[in-house]
Write an enzyme that holds these catalytic residues in place. Structure first.
Site, PDB file in Angstrom:
ATOM      1  N   LYS A   1       0.867  -1.193   0.000  1.00  0.00           N
ATOM      2  CA  LYS A   1       0.000   0.000   0.000  1.00  0.00           C
ATOM      3  C   LYS A   1       0.890   1.225   0.000  1.00  0.00           C
ATOM      4  O   LYS A   1       2.019   1.180   0.513  1.00  0.00           O
ATOM      5  CB  LYS A   1      -0.879   0.025   1.247  1.00  0.00           C
ATOM      6  CG  LYS A   1      -2.128   0.853   1.095  1.00  0.00           C
ATOM      7  CD  LYS A   1      -3.229   0.049   0.427  1.00  0.00           C
ATOM      8  CE  LYS A   1      -4.536   0.791   0.338  1.00  0.00           C
ATOM      9  NZ  LYS A   1      -5.642  -0.097   0.008  1.00  0.00           N
TER      10      LYS A   1
HETATM   11  P1  NAD Z   1     -13.364   7.820  -2.155  1.00  0.00           P
HETATM   12  O1  NAD Z   1     -12.360   8.872  -1.992  1.00  0.00           O
HETATM   13  O2  NAD Z   1     -13.958   7.563  -3.498  1.00  0.00           O
HETATM   14  O3  NAD Z   1     -14.594   8.069  -1.134  1.00  0.00           O
HETATM   15  C1  NAD Z   1     -14.463   8.275   0.236  1.00  0.00           C
HETATM   16  C2  NAD Z   1     -15.781   8.846   0.740  1.00  0.00           C
HETATM   17  O4  NAD Z   1     -15.768   8.909   2.164  1.00  0.00           O
HETATM   18  C3  NAD Z   1     -16.070  10.264   0.263  1.00  0.00           C
HETATM   19  O5  NAD Z   1     -17.433  10.350  -0.119  1.00  0.00           O
HETATM   20  C4  NAD Z   1     -15.816  11.130   1.509  1.00  0.00           C
HETATM   21  O6  NAD Z   1     -16.571  12.320   1.515  1.00  0.00           O
HETATM   22  C5  NAD Z   1     -16.274  10.165   2.581  1.00  0.00           C
HETATM   23  N1  NAD Z   1     -15.800  10.476   3.920  1.00  0.00           N
HETATM   24  C6  NAD Z   1     -14.555  10.820   4.341  1.00  0.00           C
HETATM   25  N2  NAD Z   1     -14.544  11.015   5.668  1.00  0.00           N
HETATM   26  C7  NAD Z   1     -15.809  10.790   6.108  1.00  0.00           C
HETATM   27  C8  NAD Z   1     -16.451  10.811   7.371  1.00  0.00           C
HETATM   28  N3  NAD Z   1     -15.793  11.118   8.480  1.00  0.00           N
HETATM   29  N4  NAD Z   1     -17.766  10.501   7.431  1.00  0.00           N
HETATM   30  C9  NAD Z   1     -18.447  10.184   6.320  1.00  0.00           C
HETATM   31  N5  NAD Z   1     -17.903  10.144   5.099  1.00  0.00           N
HETATM   32  C10 NAD Z   1     -16.607  10.435   4.986  1.00  0.00           C
HETATM   33  O7  NAD Z   1     -12.718   6.485  -1.569  1.00  0.00           O
HETATM   34  P2  NAD Z   1     -13.096   4.980  -1.873  1.00  0.00           P
HETATM   35  O8  NAD Z   1     -12.211   4.485  -2.931  1.00  0.00           O
HETATM   36  O9  NAD Z   1     -14.568   4.826  -1.975  1.00  0.00           O
HETATM   37  O10 NAD Z   1     -12.577   4.304  -0.504  1.00  0.00           O
HETATM   38  C11 NAD Z   1     -13.375   4.286   0.670  1.00  0.00           C
HETATM   39  C12 NAD Z   1     -12.895   3.143   1.543  1.00  0.00           C
HETATM   40  O11 NAD Z   1     -12.968   1.923   0.807  1.00  0.00           O
HETATM   41  C13 NAD Z   1     -11.440   3.256   2.005  1.00  0.00           C
HETATM   42  O12 NAD Z   1     -11.319   2.665   3.279  1.00  0.00           O
HETATM   43  C14 NAD Z   1     -10.697   2.415   0.989  1.00  0.00           C
HETATM   44  O13 NAD Z   1      -9.458   1.935   1.483  1.00  0.00           O
HETATM   45  C15 NAD Z   1     -11.707   1.306   0.790  1.00  0.00           C
HETATM   46  N6  NAD Z   1     -11.508   0.554  -0.445  1.00  0.00           N
HETATM   47  C16 NAD Z   1     -11.647   1.150  -1.659  1.00  0.00           C
HETATM   48  C17 NAD Z   1     -11.438   0.387  -2.803  1.00  0.00           C
HETATM   49  C18 NAD Z   1     -11.616   0.936  -4.182  1.00  0.00           C
HETATM   50  O14 NAD Z   1     -11.461   0.166  -5.145  1.00  0.00           O
HETATM   51  N7  NAD Z   1     -11.964   2.183  -4.346  1.00  0.00           N
HETATM   52  C19 NAD Z   1     -11.074  -0.964  -2.694  1.00  0.00           C
HETATM   53  C20 NAD Z   1     -10.961  -1.530  -1.426  1.00  0.00           C
HETATM   54  C21 NAD Z   1     -11.182  -0.752  -0.321  1.00  0.00           C
END
Ligand code: NAD
Length: 419
Positions: free
Chosen positions: A106
């Site tokens: 990561k």
């Molecule tokens: P992203 O940046 O697209 O979205 C994150 C969202 O969380 C945004 O809408 C933001 O406004 C919101 N957010 C941030 N802080 C917040 C809070 N305190 N309360 C409520 N909402 C809040 O990110 P993503 O890619 O969707 O990733 C989100 C999670 O999923 C992370 O933990 C990431 O590691 C995990 N994840 C993502 C992927 C992927 O393929 N995108 C894969 C595996 C895991």
């Protein structure tokens, strides 16, 4: 959100909890609970006004016993050594649970990308790619998107790597746009595996997913796609969604796709016209719903908040959204938690398919991607439930770590120690 829980300590605790059920000695566990290698670097770029700025960046290569290191790149002010180390460790056990031939890695930059212009963001990303170049590669370490990064950043990293290496190597990174070697279905993959995990979980628990009420915390790639697919493919009723601007609620259903469209236009879910009520993020996490999906960042639910969670089932779209203490509280209270390393593994699984397609220079239709993804997630779910039942494990997270740990240990023992 709890400030105290250190995600790296959470990871180590999760490994220790699972190790109690696994035949592993202390030396092996020590090796499997810390990264093999950690790059820490300072990236200096020229701002548009000619001044210089420096940003801390990291890449953690946690374990490569089962294949090349694999994991995303995050842009967020909260990125630090321990966060990156934890996230890279979770990737090791995630790739093992869904049984794809990768280890875990990561990376990230401590930056709020909204404070940079597009040109500055490109310079910063290319500068990071230059630092990463000696340690990444199609057979070494393969980054992907995470919070605040997406196809655009992946395309820049691929282009920088290929230019400096004087080659074409699309498999050096996944999550690219289709014309840069991306895969059909990749953008939706994480949300899709969350939806599939929820479907399997409700079926296993003998509950009906159709008409179940759902609250989703975090409305980015993972959360908004999961919400949309839960509505469109399973008929569930998404009643509340949130992002960093706040939360919105409608007992009759929020219209997940509409909320995403609104957020795309305004950069926030707050103010969405289809909402009946505005809530705080804490209100959302403690709503009386059938299914709660934390899809934002680590430590969203600590032990205090866990006492107030009213959902029957939690499916983790985010990585590490519960502190270990919160996990204990929910286990005691009989709330079923289906862990991140299964539920959000769709992203890395379709990244694997993207890499396979890049290596073969042969591209699949979206139906094939989704079919293969479903097979991997359902098989992983069944393996986890089998471990949970046969070994009488306390919860599904421990079951996932037991399955993952045993696979990594097996590969490590087969390879042996050298020198
Ligand atoms: P992203 O940046 O697209 O979205 C994150 C969202 O969380 C945004 O809408 C933001 O406004 C919101 N957010 C941030 N802080 C917040 C809070 N305190 N309360 C409520 N909402 C809040 O990110 P993503 O890619 O969707 O990733 C989100 C999670 O999923 C992370 O933990 C990431 O590691 C995990 N994840 C993502 C992927 C992927 O393929 N995108 C894969 C595996 C895991």
């Amino acid at each position: 959100m709890s400030e105290e829980a250190n995600p790296f300590e959470s990871l180590q605790e999760q490994i220790r909890d699972a190790a109690a059920y696994v035949d592993a000695d202390e030396g092996e566990l020590r090796r499997l609970s810390r990264p093999e290698r950690l790059l820490e670097t300072n990236l200096t770029i020229e701002r548009d006004d000619g001044s210089l700025d420096t940003f801390k960046a990291y890449r953690s290569q946690f374990n490569g016993d089962r294949g090349p290191y694999k994991g995303g790149i995050r842009y967020h002010p909260g990125v630090d050594r321990d966060e990156v180390k934890a996230l890279s460790g979770w990737m090791v056990y995630k790739t093992a649970v869904v049984d794809i031939p990768y280890g875990g890695g990561k990376g990230g930059i401590a930056v709020d990308p909204r404070t940079l212009s597009m040109a500055e963001l490109e310079r910063l990303t290319r500068s990071f790619a230059e630092e990463l170049r000696p340690i990444v590669g199609e057979d070494m370490d393969i980054p992907a998107p995470d919070v605040n990064t997406g196809q655009r950043e992946m395309n820049w990293i691929k282009d920088t790597y290929e230019t400096l290496e004087n080659t074409t190597a699309p498999g050096v990174i996944t999550g690219k746009a289709i014309d840069s070697g991306g895969s059909e279905g990749r953008v939706e993959a994480t949300g899709r595996s969350v939806m599939l995990t929820a479907r399997e979980a409700f079926d296993y628990l003998g509950k009906s997913i159709e008409d179940a009420t759902v609250a989703v915390q975090g409305y980015g790639n993972a959360g908004s796609v999961a919400a949309r697919l839960l509505e469109s493919e399973l008929g569930t009723n998404v009643v509340a969604v949130s992002d960093s601007s706040g939360a919105v609620y409608n007992e009759a259903g929020i219209d997940a796709a509409g909320a995403r469209g609104f957020k795309d236009e305004t950069d926030a879910v707050s103010g969405y016209e289809n909402a009946e009520e505005e809530l705080t993020n804490e209100d959302l996490l403690t709503l009386d719903v059938d299914l709660l999906i934390p899809a934002a960042l680590e430590n969203a639910i600590d032990d205090d908040l866990a006492g107030d969670v009213q959902a029957d089932v939690v499916v983790e779209a985010a990585n590490g959204p519960l502190t270990p203490d919160a996990d204990d509280v929910l286990t005691e209270r009989g709330v079923h938690v289906f862990p991140d390393i299964l539920a959000n593994a769709g992203g890395v699984t379709v990244s694997y398919f993207e890499w396979v397609q890049n290596r073969q220079r042969f591209y699949w239709a979206e139906e094939k991607v989704n079919e293969e993804l479903e097979r991997h997630i359902v098989d992983a779910f069944d393996g986890l439930v089998a471990a949970y039942e046969e070994r009488d494990l306390p919860n599904f997270r421990t079951a996932a770590y037991v399955v993952g740990l045993e696979r990594v240990l097996k590969a490590y023992r087969e390879g042996g120690t050298w020198p």
